[in-house]
Design a protein around this motif. Structure first.
Motif, PDB file in Angstrom:
ATOM      1  N   PRO A  13       0.846  -1.189   0.000  1.00  0.00           N
ATOM      2  CA  PRO A  13       0.000   0.000   0.000  1.00  0.00           C
ATOM      3  C   PRO A  13       0.887   1.247   0.000  1.00  0.00           C
ATOM      4  O   PRO A  13       1.719   1.422   0.892  1.00  0.00           O
ATOM      5  CB  PRO A  13      -0.828  -0.122   1.281  1.00  0.00           C
ATOM      6  CG  PRO A  13      -0.077  -1.061   2.168  1.00  0.00           C
ATOM      7  CD  PRO A  13       0.751  -1.947   1.268  1.00  0.00           C
ATOM      8  N   ALA A  14       0.731   2.072  -1.016  1.00  0.00           N
ATOM      9  CA  ALA A  14       1.601   3.238  -1.198  1.00  0.00           C
ATOM     10  C   ALA A  14       0.787   4.447  -1.634  1.00  0.00           C
ATOM     11  O   ALA A  14       1.312   5.371  -2.256  1.00  0.00           O
ATOM     12  CB  ALA A  14       2.673   2.912  -2.245  1.00  0.00           C
ATOM     13  N   ALA A  15      -0.514   4.436  -1.351  1.00  0.00           N
ATOM     14  CA  ALA A  15      -1.401   5.470  -1.881  1.00  0.00           C
ATOM     15  C   ALA A  15      -1.725   6.571  -0.879  1.00  0.00           C
ATOM     16  O   ALA A  15      -2.570   7.422  -1.143  1.00  0.00           O
ATOM     17  CB  ALA A  15      -2.701   4.827  -2.379  1.00  0.00           C
ATOM     18  N   ARG A  20       1.042  13.492   7.991  1.00  0.00           N
ATOM     19  CA  ARG A  20       1.823  13.734   9.217  1.00  0.00           C
ATOM     20  C   ARG A  20       3.284  14.046   8.926  1.00  0.00           C
ATOM     21  O   ARG A  20       4.000  14.541   9.778  1.00  0.00           O
ATOM     22  CB  ARG A  20       1.699  12.531  10.162  1.00  0.00           C
ATOM     23  CG  ARG A  20       0.319  12.427  10.807  1.00  0.00           C
ATOM     24  CD  ARG A  20       0.130  11.115  11.509  1.00  0.00           C
ATOM     25  NE  ARG A  20       0.014   9.994  10.570  1.00  0.00           N
ATOM     26  CZ  ARG A  20      -0.106   8.724  10.916  1.00  0.00           C
ATOM     27  NH1 ARG A  20      -0.107   8.407  12.207  1.00  0.00           N
ATOM     28  NH2 ARG A  20      -0.214   7.778  10.002  1.00  0.00           N
ATOM     29  N   ALA A  57       0.079  -0.584  -4.690  1.00  0.00           N
ATOM     30  CA  ALA A  57      -1.143   0.227  -4.778  1.00  0.00           C
ATOM     31  C   ALA A  57      -0.712   1.689  -4.713  1.00  0.00           C
ATOM     32  O   ALA A  57      -0.372   2.205  -3.643  1.00  0.00           O
ATOM     33  CB  ALA A  57      -2.110  -0.116  -3.650  1.00  0.00           C
ATOM     34  N   GLY A  86      -6.655   3.137  -3.058  1.00  0.00           N
ATOM     35  CA  GLY A  86      -7.962   3.655  -2.680  1.00  0.00           C
ATOM     36  C   GLY A  86      -7.886   4.785  -1.673  1.00  0.00           C
ATOM     37  O   GLY A  86      -6.804   5.311  -1.385  1.00  0.00           O
ATOM     38  N   ALA A  87      -9.056   5.126  -1.113  1.00  0.00           N
ATOM     39  CA  ALA A  87      -9.157   6.266  -0.204  1.00  0.00           C
ATOM     40  C   ALA A  87      -8.647   5.932   1.195  1.00  0.00           C
ATOM     41  O   ALA A  87      -8.311   6.836   1.970  1.00  0.00           O
ATOM     42  CB  ALA A  87     -10.604   6.728  -0.124  1.00  0.00           C
ATOM     43  N   SER A  92      -6.800   0.246  -0.328  1.00  0.00           N
ATOM     44  CA  SER A  92      -5.604   0.069  -1.169  1.00  0.00           C
ATOM     45  C   SER A  92      -5.139  -1.383  -1.129  1.00  0.00           C
ATOM     46  O   SER A  92      -4.789  -1.961  -2.160  1.00  0.00           O
ATOM     47  CB  SER A  92      -4.479   1.002  -0.701  1.00  0.00           C
ATOM     48  OG  SER A  92      -4.836   2.354  -0.900  1.00  0.00           O
ATOM     49  N   ASP A 111       3.918  -1.964   4.166  1.00  0.00           N
ATOM     50  CA  ASP A 111       3.803  -0.517   3.983  1.00  0.00           C
ATOM     51  C   ASP A 111       4.976   0.047   3.193  1.00  0.00           C
ATOM     52  O   ASP A 111       6.136  -0.199   3.549  1.00  0.00           O
ATOM     53  CB  ASP A 111       3.820   0.201   5.348  1.00  0.00           C
ATOM     54  CG  ASP A 111       2.615  -0.102   6.203  1.00  0.00           C
ATOM     55  OD1 ASP A 111       1.524  -0.295   5.642  1.00  0.00           O
ATOM     56  OD2 ASP A 111       2.765  -0.118   7.449  1.00  0.00           O
TER      57      ASP A 111
HETATM   58  N1  CTP Z   1      -1.878   3.950   2.388  1.00  0.00           N
HETATM   59  C1  CTP Z   1      -2.503   3.574   1.185  1.00  0.00           C
HETATM   60  N2  CTP Z   1      -3.711   4.115   0.841  1.00  0.00           N
HETATM   61  C2  CTP Z   1      -4.298   5.018   1.641  1.00  0.00           C
HETATM   62  C3  CTP Z   1      -3.697   5.415   2.875  1.00  0.00           C
HETATM   63  C4  CTP Z   1      -2.465   4.844   3.231  1.00  0.00           C
HETATM   64  O1  CTP Z   1      -1.959   2.756   0.435  1.00  0.00           O
HETATM   65  N3  CTP Z   1      -5.456   5.550   1.259  1.00  0.00           N
HETATM   66  C5  CTP Z   1      -0.536   3.410   2.704  1.00  0.00           C
HETATM   67  C6  CTP Z   1       0.519   4.487   2.848  1.00  0.00           C
HETATM   68  O2  CTP Z   1       0.987   4.890   1.551  1.00  0.00           O
HETATM   69  C7  CTP Z   1       1.569   3.823   3.708  1.00  0.00           C
HETATM   70  C8  CTP Z   1       0.773   2.802   4.517  1.00  0.00           C
HETATM   71  O3  CTP Z   1      -0.530   2.743   3.948  1.00  0.00           O
HETATM   72  O4  CTP Z   1       2.544   3.137   2.936  1.00  0.00           O
HETATM   73  C9  CTP Z   1       0.728   3.169   5.995  1.00  0.00           C
HETATM   74  O5  CTP Z   1      -0.062   4.326   6.167  1.00  0.00           O
HETATM   75  P1  CTP Z   1       0.426   5.680   6.854  1.00  0.00           P
HETATM   76  O6  CTP Z   1       1.748   5.532   7.494  1.00  0.00           O
HETATM   77  O7  CTP Z   1      -0.711   6.210   7.647  1.00  0.00           O
HETATM   78  O8  CTP Z   1       0.696   6.610   5.561  1.00  0.00           O
HETATM   79  P2  CTP Z   1      -0.139   7.864   5.067  1.00  0.00           P
HETATM   80  O9  CTP Z   1      -1.593   7.565   5.152  1.00  0.00           O
HETATM   81  O10 CTP Z   1       0.426   8.249   3.748  1.00  0.00           O
HETATM   82  O11 CTP Z   1       0.288   8.975   6.144  1.00  0.00           O
HETATM   83  P3  CTP Z   1      -0.688   9.946   6.962  1.00  0.00           P
HETATM   84  O12 CTP Z   1      -1.632   9.050   7.724  1.00  0.00           O
HETATM   85  O13 CTP Z   1       0.248  10.734   7.837  1.00  0.00           O
HETATM   86  O14 CTP Z   1      -1.386  10.807   5.934  1.00  0.00           O
END
Ligand code: CTP
Ligand code: MG
Length: 252
Positions: A13-15, A20, A57, A86-87, A92, A111
């Motif tokens: 998951p990379a979306a 933060r 993703a 995804g959202a 994702s 992740d």
């Molecule tokens: N992720 C994803 N799709 C999303 C939200 C998160 O694929 N809609 C992935 C992030 O890219 C990350 C992993 O889930 O590799 C862990 O999430 P997190 O550390 O929370 O990343 P972010 O959601 O990008 O950071 P933040 O919550 O600070 O916005």
């Protein structure tokens, strides 16, 4: 890929936006030692002989960019697929999982935000699934004492209790699953979400959490301090230091 039940596929998951981490590109595309976090994470996975396919993703509007990025970092000859994420992280993962060929029996979820996971952790998780566990998470003991509170924005927050630290673990990725288990819990979670309403359960923050929610059995194997997640700006400083130490060690 020569897909057999013994070879695992990994969903990355990379979306996420990386809110933060502060303003800038989506977190997975931010650089560590001049290389995007996502590229580090994918390299860490394919270093493991257990992993035969990686499905990324990507941010929904960044699929072509991610494909170009992976190719540009020498990964064009690897079995890597890129789908639109995804959202939520959960969505994702579900979309990535849907792109894995049916014959793959073991799925790891990792992740993009954990770029420095050592290959030993990837191997250990995959082999625990191969040995029969339906869900495996790597984790480390906590350094800090943890308290449960009644959340009050800005505080002060009343403390409810202090769980015994010896029984707590900080959970990392890659998490490993029997493919049917992971697909089943994601399908159930989606069905619940669609049914929605007041009964909607709070979102889980990891895939093993879904397995737990639906009554499955999850086991913990040792994680690694270098598998930490890049979440806030200070994590990026630490990741740069770890990478510099590795590069110095490799130079000898
Ligand atoms: N992720 C994803 N799709 C999303 C939200 C998160 O694929 N809609 C992935 C992030 O890219 C990350 C992993 O889930 O590799 C862990 O999430 P997190 O550390 O929370 O990343 P972010 O959601 O990008 O950071 P933040 O919550 O600070 O916005
Ligand atoms: Mg997030």
């Amino acid at each position: 890929m020569n897909a057999t039940a013994a070879v695992a596929a990994a969903v990355v998951p990379a979306a996420g936006r990386g809110e933060r981490l502060g303003p800038g590109a989506p977190k997975a595309l931010r650089e560590l030692g001049g290389v995007p976090l996502l590229v580090h994470a994918v390299r860490a996975l394919i270093r493991s002989r257990a992993v035969g396919l990686v499905v990324v993703a990507a941010p929904a509007d960044g699929v072509a960019e991610v494909v170009a990025l992976l190719d540009g970092h020498g990964l064009e000859d690897k079995d890597i697929r890129v789908v639109a994420g995804g959202a939520t992280r959960q969505e994702s993962v579900r979309l990535g999982l849907a792109a894995i060929p049916a014959e793959v029996g073991i799925v790891l979820v990792h992740d993009a935000a954990r770029p420095l996971v050592p290959v030993e952790v990837v191997d250990a998780v995959a082999s625990a699934v191969r040995a029969g566990a339906e869900a495996v998470v790597p984790a480390v003991p906590l350094a800090d004492t943890v308290k449960r509170v009644e959340p009050v924005p800005g505080g002060p927050e009343p403390v409810l209790d202090t769980p015994d630290r010896a029984t707590l673990r900080a959970v990392q990725t890659p998490q490993g699953f029997r493919r049917e288990t992971l697909a089943e819990v994601h399908a159930k979670a989606l069905a619940e979400e669609t049914a929605g309403g007041a009964d909607a359960l709070p979102p889980v923050t990891d895939d093993a959490g879904l397995v737990e929610r639906f009554g499955g059995r999850v086991v913990v194997v040792p994680g690694h301090e270098e598998a930490f997640k890049v979440t806030r700006p200070l994590d990026l400083v630490l990741a740069e230091a770890v990478l510099a130490r590795r590069r110095a060690a490799d130079a000898y």
